[in-house]
Design a protein around this motif. Structure first.
Motif: not given
Length: 244
Positions: A92-117
């Motif tokens: 089974e092949l799925k996908a998430a992402s590995e996010y570097i923690m910075d201001d851009y990442f904050v924008t992404l997760f506050e907008n729910k625009d991320i892929l979780t494990i």
């Protein structure tokens, strides 16, 4: 009188039947992992041979370097599944992402625009040079947004090695730790292996991941382990079933 030495335990020997890998870079052409679909094929063939039951691959998302989005990652996942059907029928092949923690990442997760494990678990990382000044602010905001940070390869952040209390502080802040499996073989150096061993001994490693990028990582997976905390490493392997 002859003495017979036991063969050294190899990393590959520890993979449990239910192992779910939560950190790798097998999707082609979207980060510093697989470059082509042929590279993806090589990585997946070997991961299946090693006994991986499920692969949640995690291409990087880094602003102005790897500008991935849930859409680009999902599209590349679909492309890989379609072009490697014989392999993706076996694992089974799925996908998430590995996010570097910075201001851009904050924008992404506050907008729910991320892929979780899975669910609200998010794979995060830092620069290998130094931690971000606002690190604990990022971790706090991530949790307020409803996510749980899973810090990738904490043993590889050498700027923390001189003061182990930094790791305790991260754990108290709510970070879970994902150790790279190859750290157990000394692939990243003896000091990294030593820190991985200490984190295991202190029961601070929650999960493990292959972090496979290329053929050299695959080859090193058959190397003997050099750490002492084998039982703790086995527990971390088993903990990954949380993501089945």
């Amino acid at each position: 009188m002859f003495s017979f030495l036991k063969p050294k335990l190899r990393l590959i020997d520890l993979v449990p039947m239910n192992y779910v890998d939560i950190h790798s870079h097998v999707l082609p052409g979207i980060d510093d992992g697989a470059k082509t679909i042929e590279d993806s094929k090589f990585l997946l063939e070997n991961m299946i041979e090693f006994g991986f039951s499920k692969i949640i691959t995690s291409p990087h998302t880094i602003e102005n370097i790897w500008n991935n989005t849930p859409e680009t990652i999902s599209n590349t996942l679909e492309y890989t599944q379609e072009n490697l059907r014989e392999l993706t029928a076996k694992v089974e092949l799925k996908a998430a992402s590995e996010y570097i923690m910075d201001d851009y990442f904050v924008t992404l997760f506050e907008n729910k625009d991320i892929l979780t494990i899975k669910d609200n678990f998010v794979l995060v990382e830092m620069s290998y040079i130094n931690p971000p000044i606002q690190l604990f602010d990022y971790i706090f905001k991530l949790q307020v947004a409803g996510y749980i940070p899973v810090l990738a390869h904490p043993e590889r952040y050498v700027f923390y090695h001189a003061d182990f209390s930094n790791y305790s502080r991260l754990k108290k802040a709510g970070c879970l730790f994902q150790m790279n499996l190859l750290s157990a073989t000394g692939y990243y150096g003896k000091e990294v292996a030593k820190m991985a061993d200490k984190l295991l001994k202190e029961n601070m490693i929650d999960f493990v991941g292959s972090d496979f990028h290329h053929k050299h990582h695959i080859a090193s997976f058959s190397n003997p382990i050099i750490i002492k905390e084998v039982d703790q490493l086995k527990k971390a392997f088993e903990n990954n079933c949380r993501f089945y």
